[in-house]
Design an enzyme around this catalytic site. Structure first.
Site, PDB file in Angstrom:
ATOM      1  N   THR A  72       5.432  -8.136 -12.320  1.00  0.00           N
ATOM      2  CA  THR A  72       6.356  -8.720 -11.348  1.00  0.00           C
ATOM      3  C   THR A  72       7.560  -9.339 -12.047  1.00  0.00           C
ATOM      4  O   THR A  72       8.719  -9.084 -11.672  1.00  0.00           O
ATOM      5  CB  THR A  72       5.623  -9.801 -10.519  1.00  0.00           C
ATOM      6  OG1 THR A  72       4.530  -9.168  -9.852  1.00  0.00           O
ATOM      7  CG2 THR A  72       6.533 -10.455  -9.504  1.00  0.00           C
ATOM      8  N   ASN A 151       1.193   2.836  -6.362  1.00  0.00           N
ATOM      9  CA  ASN A 151      -0.100   2.162  -6.489  1.00  0.00           C
ATOM     10  C   ASN A 151      -1.020   2.378  -5.296  1.00  0.00           C
ATOM     11  O   ASN A 151      -2.218   2.192  -5.403  1.00  0.00           O
ATOM     12  CB  ASN A 151       0.105   0.666  -6.730  1.00  0.00           C
ATOM     13  CG  ASN A 151       1.064   0.046  -5.751  1.00  0.00           C
ATOM     14  OD1 ASN A 151       2.205   0.479  -5.606  1.00  0.00           O
ATOM     15  ND2 ASN A 151       0.615  -0.976  -5.055  1.00  0.00           N
ATOM     16  N   HIS A 201      -3.440  -6.122 -17.204  1.00  0.00           N
ATOM     17  CA  HIS A 201      -4.706  -6.122 -16.439  1.00  0.00           C
ATOM     18  C   HIS A 201      -4.969  -4.812 -15.708  1.00  0.00           C
ATOM     19  O   HIS A 201      -6.040  -4.621 -15.133  1.00  0.00           O
ATOM     20  CB  HIS A 201      -4.741  -7.312 -15.465  1.00  0.00           C
ATOM     21  CG  HIS A 201      -3.786  -7.258 -14.321  1.00  0.00           C
ATOM     22  ND1 HIS A 201      -4.187  -6.970 -13.040  1.00  0.00           N
ATOM     23  CD2 HIS A 201      -2.453  -7.440 -14.246  1.00  0.00           C
ATOM     24  CE1 HIS A 201      -3.135  -7.005 -12.229  1.00  0.00           C
ATOM     25  NE2 HIS A 201      -2.073  -7.290 -12.937  1.00  0.00           N
ATOM     26  N   CYS A 327      -0.384   0.036  10.829  1.00  0.00           N
ATOM     27  CA  CYS A 327       0.254  -0.642  11.950  1.00  0.00           C
ATOM     28  C   CYS A 327       0.822  -1.985  11.517  1.00  0.00           C
ATOM     29  O   CYS A 327       0.560  -2.469  10.428  1.00  0.00           O
ATOM     30  CB  CYS A 327      -0.741  -0.854  13.085  1.00  0.00           C
ATOM     31  SG  CYS A 327      -1.968  -2.087  12.704  1.00  0.00           S
TER      32      CYS A 327
HETATM   33  C1  LIG Z   1       3.253  -0.730  -9.065  1.00  0.00           C
HETATM   34  C2  LIG Z   1       3.079  -2.185  -9.344  1.00  0.00           C
HETATM   35  N1  LIG Z   1       4.129  -2.907  -9.738  1.00  0.00           N
HETATM   36  C3  LIG Z   1       4.019  -4.211 -10.011  1.00  0.00           C
HETATM   37  C4  LIG Z   1       2.824  -4.873  -9.887  1.00  0.00           C
HETATM   38  C5  LIG Z   1       2.758  -6.336 -10.187  1.00  0.00           C
HETATM   39  O1  LIG Z   1       2.069  -6.601 -11.358  1.00  0.00           O
HETATM   40  P1  LIG Z   1       1.575  -8.106 -11.682  1.00  0.00           P
HETATM   41  O2  LIG Z   1       0.737  -8.535 -10.526  1.00  0.00           O
HETATM   42  O3  LIG Z   1       0.829  -7.987 -12.939  1.00  0.00           O
HETATM   43  O4  LIG Z   1       2.784  -8.958 -11.816  1.00  0.00           O
HETATM   44  C6  LIG Z   1       1.689  -4.168  -9.457  1.00  0.00           C
HETATM   45  C7  LIG Z   1       0.389  -4.837  -9.271  1.00  0.00           C
HETATM   46  O5  LIG Z   1      -0.326  -4.619  -8.327  1.00  0.00           O
HETATM   47  C8  LIG Z   1       1.816  -2.779  -9.185  1.00  0.00           C
HETATM   48  O6  LIG Z   1       0.779  -2.043  -8.781  1.00  0.00           O
END
Ligand SMILES: Cc1ncc(COP(=O)(O)O)c(C=O)c1O
Length: 383
Positions: A72, A151, A201, A327
């Site tokens: 993030t 994701n 992680h 939804c």
């Molecule tokens: C595609 C994608 N980008 C960014 C993130 C964010 O990563 P973090 O929670 O380690 O900051 C995630 C986590 O779910 C993700 O799947």
């Protein structure tokens, strides 16, 4: 009942070898890496070794790797700093990006700093590169943010081709590689990308640590001001055990890439096939081809009363998965990804995601539980 963890796109179990590598840096080696005495020198060496190792996996220079708190922060840094420091006025992204990308871009748009275009995607979440090219033609020099693998859907972007397209129109290219780092080989000498990111992680490393790759010469300023850490680009005492764990997790992932990817893709294919043959009306969201993210299988179950409580019913039976509805009524905000691909809101959508620790027996038990749920369901919706 042994629990079954099929939510590896959310996070993965920390590898015990990673934990072992981290332990000395939670105990004996506690020095502040910025200290000039011997305590600091030990921990500084560990950080710089980790950086060197990570850079070599990517074909990057160590000076292009900056540790962050995870995916993030790295996304925020790439987006906010490029747009402000490179004086970019237009950005292009897709409607299925992680919120760490889309909310950041939307905030800059709402504050009047940029105009924002969304590239078209198809029903599987595949980016329409022709549309991307036309957006770039109209807006040369744009900031482009497109994720390497989605994701929720497992759909992937052709990274090299996309980067070439962005560069043809003098754009700045950022790709969110959180779901692919440690799962696919990525070499920045072969891909003209300006920013990539990573969250440890997602490949059996610790939480709260990641990095941003910034191509040298990009010319952006710090995102977090403070001390001189990370060569003045990210203030704050480093997450030392996290950095050591991240490097160890990436080392393990990269040294078993072929073996693990083949094994996990086998599990994905096996589960898809079993679901197709054993539960009628099952469909899949996103990409289930050999070109997809092998860790993710997004399943669409037929409308039924049982389906409304599906994740809960699985959880009761010890199976952890995740999902979102298509939804957006009431308190359920739904999945913006499923909505963007036009997924049928009357069906139940579950994301199963796998890791090197997942076994075929766990898939078999999950299918049996699902069969129990759907076949026992005598609701009128299922009639
Ligand atoms: C595609 C994608 N980008 C960014 C993130 C964010 O990563 P973090 O929670 O380690 O900051 C995630 C986590 O779910 C993700 O799947």
């Amino acid at each position: 009942m042994t629990p079954i963890y099929l939510d590896n796109a959310a996070t993965t179990q920390t590898d015990p070898e990673v934990v072992q590598a981290m332990l000395p840096y939670l105990g004996t080696h506690f020095g502040n890496p910025s200290s000039i005495h011997s305590y600091g020198r030990v921990t500084r060496t560990a950080i710089e070794q980790a950086r060197k190792q990570i850079a070599s996996f990517l074909g990057a220079s160590p000076s292009e790797i900056f540790f962050t708190s995870g995916g993030t922060e790295a996304n925020n840094m790439a987006i906010v700093r490029s747009i402000r420091d490179l004086k970019i006025k237009h950005a292009i992204s897709s409607p299925i990006e992680h919120h760490a990308v889309s909310h950041t871009l939307e905030a800059l748009r709402d504050e009047g700093e940029i105009s924002l275009s969304w590239v078209n995607i198809d029903a599987a979440g595949t980016v329409d590169l022709k549309h991307l090219e036309s957006l770039l033609q109209e807006n040369p020099g744009s900031f482009v943010s497109l994720m390497h693998a989605n994701n929720e859907l497992g759909t992937m972007l052709p990274l090299r081709e996309t980067a070439e397209l962005v560069k043809k129109y003098q754009g700045v290219f950022h790709s969110d590689t959180v779901q692919t780092m440690g799962h696919f080989p990525i070499n920045v000498q072969e891909i003209q990308v300006d920013f990539l990111n990573c969250a440890a992680h997602k490949f059996h490393g610790p939480k709260g640590i990641g990095f941003i790759y910034i191509r040298s010469g990009t010319g952006i300023h710090p995102f977090i001001y403070g001390g001189a850490q990370e060569r003045n680009m990210r203030g704050g005492t480093e997450n030392l055990p996290g950095i050591v764990g991240l490097a160890k997790a990436l080392e393990i992932a990269n040294s078993h890439l072929d073996e693990h990817s083949q094994y996990i893709r086998g599990l994905k294919n096996y589960m898809a096939e079993k679901l197709r043959t054993e539960i009628s009306g099952v469909e899949f969201n996103g990409d289930i081809s050999e070109n997809s993210l092998y860790t993710v299988l997004n399943v669409s179950f037929p409308p039924s009363q049982a389906g409304e409580m599906l994740l809960f019913s699985l959880d009761i039976q010890g199976i952890a998965a995740s999902g979102g509805s298509a939804c957006s009524s009431g308190s359920d905000v739904g999945s913006h990804v499923l909505k963007a691909i036009g997924a049928d809101a009357s069906r139940s959508h579950v994301r199963f995601s796998f890791s090197k620790y997942t076994t075929p027996e766990e898939i078999d038990r999950t299918i049996e539980v699902l069969k129990g749920i759907f076949i026992a369901d005598k609701s009128p919706m299922n009639a």
